[in-house]
Write a protein that holds these residues in place. Structure first.
Motif, PDB file in Angstrom:
ATOM      1  N   HIS A   1       0.804  -1.221   0.000  1.00 46.29           N
ATOM      2  CA  HIS A   1       0.000   0.000   0.000  1.00 46.29           C
ATOM      3  C   HIS A   1       0.841   1.278   0.000  1.00 46.29           C
ATOM      4  O   HIS A   1       0.297   2.367  -0.188  1.00 46.29           O
ATOM      5  N   PHE A   2       2.156   1.158   0.199  1.00 43.22           N
ATOM      6  CA  PHE A   2       3.000   2.355   0.129  1.00 43.22           C
ATOM      7  C   PHE A   2       3.304   2.761  -1.314  1.00 43.22           C
ATOM      8  O   PHE A   2       3.894   3.819  -1.563  1.00 43.22           O
ATOM      9  N   LEU A   3       2.892   1.941  -2.272  1.00 51.30           N
ATOM     10  CA  LEU A   3       3.179   2.199  -3.679  1.00 51.30           C
ATOM     11  C   LEU A   3       1.998   2.927  -4.325  1.00 51.30           C
ATOM     12  O   LEU A   3       0.887   2.405  -4.373  1.00 51.30           O
ATOM     13  N   ILE A   4       2.240   4.130  -4.836  1.00 49.55           N
ATOM     14  CA  ILE A   4       1.193   4.917  -5.503  1.00 49.55           C
ATOM     15  C   ILE A   4       1.053   4.408  -6.936  1.00 49.55           C
ATOM     16  O   ILE A   4       2.027   4.397  -7.692  1.00 49.55           O
ATOM     17  N   PRO A   5      -0.140   3.965  -7.352  1.00 49.92           N
ATOM     18  CA  PRO A   5      -0.279   3.307  -8.664  1.00 49.92           C
ATOM     19  C   PRO A   5       0.139   4.181  -9.842  1.00 49.92           C
ATOM     20  O   PRO A   5       0.667   3.676 -10.828  1.00 49.92           O
TER      21      PRO A   5
ATOM     22  N   THR B   1       7.106   7.340   2.014  1.00 50.06           N
ATOM     23  CA  THR B   1       6.544   7.083   3.334  1.00 50.06           C
ATOM     24  C   THR B   1       5.046   6.893   3.206  1.00 50.06           C
ATOM     25  O   THR B   1       4.416   7.430   2.283  1.00 50.06           O
ATOM     26  N   PHE B   2       4.478   6.084   4.102  1.00 48.33           N
ATOM     27  CA  PHE B   2       3.032   5.947   4.123  1.00 48.33           C
ATOM     28  C   PHE B   2       2.563   5.595   5.526  1.00 48.33           C
ATOM     29  O   PHE B   2       3.307   5.051   6.346  1.00 48.33           O
TER      30      PHE B   2
ATOM     31  N   SER C   1       2.627   1.666   9.169  1.00 47.56           N
ATOM     32  CA  SER C   1       3.396   2.702   8.471  1.00 47.56           C
ATOM     33  C   SER C   1       4.699   2.105   7.977  1.00 47.56           C
ATOM     34  O   SER C   1       5.204   1.116   8.518  1.00 47.56           O
ATOM     35  N   ARG C   2       5.230   2.715   6.925  1.00 44.27           N
ATOM     36  CA  ARG C   2       6.538   2.311   6.391  1.00 44.27           C
ATOM     37  C   ARG C   2       7.189   3.517   5.725  1.00 44.27           C
ATOM     38  O   ARG C   2       6.550   4.210   4.925  1.00 44.27           O
ATOM     39  N   SER C   3       8.455   3.756   6.039  1.00 50.92           N
ATOM     40  CA  SER C   3       9.246   4.811   5.401  1.00 50.92           C
ATOM     41  C   SER C   3      10.492   4.181   4.798  1.00 50.92           C
ATOM     42  O   SER C   3      11.137   3.327   5.434  1.00 50.92           O
ATOM     43  N   ASN C   4      10.844   4.612   3.570  1.00 51.19           N
ATOM     44  CA  ASN C   4      11.918   3.966   2.819  1.00 51.19           C
ATOM     45  C   ASN C   4      12.903   4.979   2.253  1.00 51.19           C
ATOM     46  O   ASN C   4      12.503   6.078   1.825  1.00 51.19           O
TER      47      ASN C   4
END
Length: 744
Positions: A191-195, A308-309, A344-347
């Motif tokens: 879900h952190f990936l914006i389509p 980040t999401f 949440s996830r930040s990369n």
């Protein structure tokens, strides 16, 4: 092994003597802005050819003084180029054109054909969400069963993969799977990936690619995001059930120019929905991304991505059939309305690729910080008739990863050699991974499992590709992984460590029988690691179960407007142990066998109408059980996805699509069946240079269907005894949303 090596040497000497007069033709393929086009196909008049590398470069042996080249790339106009001086490297510039299946060409490399078809699919099918793009993999199904914020359940090749146990997923080379996760092994949240930022999706099925290690048993999926955006955009979508979504993408360095080598764009997404359940989801998701790329010179490319999401939601959970049939709740009701979660996830992802002439060197370093908190209730009042059985799973995780690869292209006479040597490293620090018995999402009644995990995986792989004939390619690869497991149990104050290594050999043979026909055979082994808590519980025994896969198939294009792929496959798995995160226990599995048939068809019916069809049949069985109890619960048997898409060339585009999942066994003797479903979706867009108007409808026929199903023993508050039956999450009812996008 010695005999195989001798055979390769003899073949090499034979082709050297027979084709020593061949000369080398080289060049580069770029777009109108001067950017490299990796994955373009360059064919000679014989119909045989090569694919450009990550810098858009190609090299091929030719025997004639004058060569006619046919250059294709999905989304660009095909070119015919007459080459009269092969001593001068070519610079081929492609212009954007209409989407055409004729630009998907047959090559002696099945992987490249799949990549071209994937790019074609992305071009003709509208994108709705990053998770749904997983459905572009033929035979792959997903199911959401926890309010939209939880990672989707995945089904592929006779596996109930849960959330990623047997499929490797990555974004720009960064691993998505989470080993030793609080909810389940291999948990993969995309879900952190914006389509709108997705450039392409690469995939392959089976354990046949040495580049991908842990979790690559049923296959891998690799997402590649865009390096630039030529148009700024702002999108607003609104729909039923309080659904809204806004997206923005902005080029911060101005319009792209041929003399500009650096690019920087940012993207953001805000999504919210109350959902179609009686208890509102209150779902909110926030995404942000920035990507900087720079070609310091023609031989060096650097990319830095920050993303980040955060999401939070409430969920109605899985409900028992008996509660709906008795009228206690509706199919959109809930037993425990306090379920839900937040994550949440930040990369940070850094990539450097260098062109060394006949070789390329890539280095990648990434870091992720991840947090997870999930509240569920699957059994209601089975174990605790007073407070209920609600559980909370949580963890905080830091991930450090590295991937490096050296690729080299050489010719030994007329035999083309492509060598690669790669190394991977990943280390996970998981702090306070916890399973607790809770009440009303707030009160912790007791801890069922709690500790700290440290897990490392160091891998190295070597591959050699021999183009024995222009139409015959042999790939031989081997991979070695060494895994380290460390668990500090906070409940009983014990500390255990284990480590183990595993070899994974692989081989592929591809033969192009004609301009429009290609055969392939594959054989290889892979593995998925087990949860660290399983590893220490089993004292390091049988902790890296192997998978042995064999594929045989064909790609063919009986007409320029029609492409087909048929694959017969077999996959065997050794004994494995599985950590059940919902209960904090270890379950032993047995040896299994899965075999099946995959069929994919792509057709360009007219210049504006496109059709696609994917069908899979799978037989999945446990090997060590009696014949009447060999069914693997929830393993898909027959699946199909397909649809029609159109592009009128006047601004109107759209599609009508279906997905079908057949009935399947819910338990080992098939006495309980998980019902299948047939669902249709539709989308239509009207696009002008400055704006786009869109309408999307999910479940066009308003079918009642069960998206996720499990055979579970549970007890309702008023029941004196537990009942084992199907528990399910209802699928989306008729749902419509409209969108408006501005380009500038």
């Amino acid at each position: 092994m010695k005999q195989s090596t001798l055979l390769v040497i003899i073949l090499c000497l034979f082709f050297i003597s027979g084709h020593a007069q061949d000369r080398l033709l080289s060049g580069i393929v770029r777009d109108a802005q001067g950017r490299a086009l990796p994955g373009a196909t360059v064919q000679s008049q014989s119909g045989l050819g090569v694919v450009t590398d990550s810098f858009g470069k190609f090299a091929m042996k030719v025997s004639a003084d004058t060569i006619l080249l046919h250059v294709t790339y999905v989304g660009y106009a095909a070119q015919q180029i007459a080459v009269r001086d092969i001593q001068v490297p070519l610079v081929i510039q492609m212009k954007e054109g209409s989407i055409s299946l004729s630009n998907v060409v047959i090559t002696p490399d099945d992987t490249e054909i799949i990549h071209s078809l994937s790019k074609y699919d992305l071009s003709v099918r509208p994108i709705n969400s990053s998770q749904e793009i997983l459905r572009y993999i033929p035979g792959l199904f997903i199911a959401q069963h926890a309010g939209g914020g939880k990672a989707e359940q995945i089904f592929l090749r006779g596996f109930d993969i849960d959330h990623g146990t047997d499929i490797s997923i990555s974004v720009d080379g960064m691993a998505v799977n989470m080993p030793s996760h609080a909810h389940g092994q291999g948990y993969s949240d995309l879900h952190f990936l914006i389509p709108e930022t997705i450039e392409r999706v690469d995939f392959n099925k089976g354990p046949h690619d040495a580049e991908y290690g842990d979790f690559t048993t049923a296959g891998y999926v690799s997402f590649k995001t865009k390096d630039h955006t030529d148009k700024n955009l702002i999108k607003l979508e609104v729909g039923q059930y309080g659904t809204f979504r806004t997206v923005g993408m902005f080029n911060l360095l101005g319009n792209t120019r041929t003399d500009r080598r650096d690019q920087l764009f940012v993207a953001g997404e805000l999504f919210g929905s109350d959902g179609y359940f009686e208890s509102k989801q209150g779902f909110r998701r926030y995404n942000g991304m920035a990507k900087y790329s720079n070609e310091f010179d023609e031989k060096t490319r650097f990319t830095a991505t920050v993303s980040t999401f955060y999401s939070q939601w409430s969920a109605s959970g899985q409900i028992p059939v008996r509660a709906v049939e008795s009228g206690q709740i509706s199919r959109f009701g809930s037993i425990d309305p306090t379920e839900g979660g937040r994550t949440s996830r930040s990369n940070l992802n850094l990539q450097l690729v260098q062109d060394l002439g006949t070789a390329t060197l890539s280095n990648q370093l990434y870091y992720s910080h991840y947090q997870f908190h999930l509240v569920s209730n699957f059994t209601f009042f089975l174990n605790d008739p007073i407070n209920g059985d609600q559980i909370t799973q949580s963890e905080a995780r830091d991930i450090l990863g590295y991937k490096g690869e050296y690729q080299r292209h050489d010719y030994l006479g007329s035999v083309k050699l492509e060598s690669k040597l790669g190394a991977t490293m990943r280390y996970d620090w998981v702090d306070d991974i916890r399973l607790s018995h809770t009440k009303d999402r707030k009160e912790v009644l007791s801890d069922m499992a709690r500790g700290d995990v440290k897990q490392g995986n160091a891998g190295v792989y070597l591959g050699e590709s021999f183009t024995l004939l222009p139409q015959l390619v042999l790939d031989a690869e081997i991979r070695y992984d060494h895994l380290f497991f460390d668990y500090n149990n906070r409940l009983d104050q014990t500390h255990q460590s284990e480590d183990k290594g595993i070899w994974s050999p692989k081989a592929r043979l591809n033969y192009q029988a004609g301009r429009n026909l290609s055969f392939f055979m594959k054989a290889g082994s892979g593995f998925h690691s087990n949860d660290t808590r399983v590893v220490v519980a089993q004292n390091g025994q049988e902790i890296l179960p192997k998978a042995y896969g064999q594929d045989i198939g064909v790609f063919f294009k009986p007409a320029p407007w029609l492409a087909m792929n048929v694959t017969l496959w077999n996959l065997d798995l050794d004994q494995e142990f599985v950590y059940v995160g919902d209960e904090g226990i270890v379950e032993a599995g047995g040896e299994t066998n899965r075999k099946g048939l995959d069929l994919s068809v792509r057709a360009e019916l007219t210049s504006w109408l496109f059709a696609d069809l994917d069908m899979t049949y799978t037989k999945a069985r446990s090997v060590d059980e009696p014949e009447e109890a060999q069914f693997i619960p929830l393993a898909p048997v027959f699946t199909s996805i397909g649809g029609l898409s159109f592009d009128s060339k006047t601004g109107w585009t759209g599609s009508v699509r279906y997905r079908y999942l057949g009935d399947r066994a819910a338990n080992e003797d098939n006495s309980v069946v998980a019902e299948g479903y047939f669902v249709m979706d539709a989308m239509i867009n009207y696009t002008r240079p400055r704006y786009q108007i869109s309408m999307t409808v999910e479940n066009l026929l308003n079918q009642e269907w069960k998206e996720a199903q499990f055979l579970t023993e549970s007890r309702l508050e008023t029941e004196p005894q537990p009942v084992e039956e199907i528990h399910f999450t209802p699928g989306t009812p008729f749902f419509a949303k409209a969108g408006f996008t501005i380009f500038f």
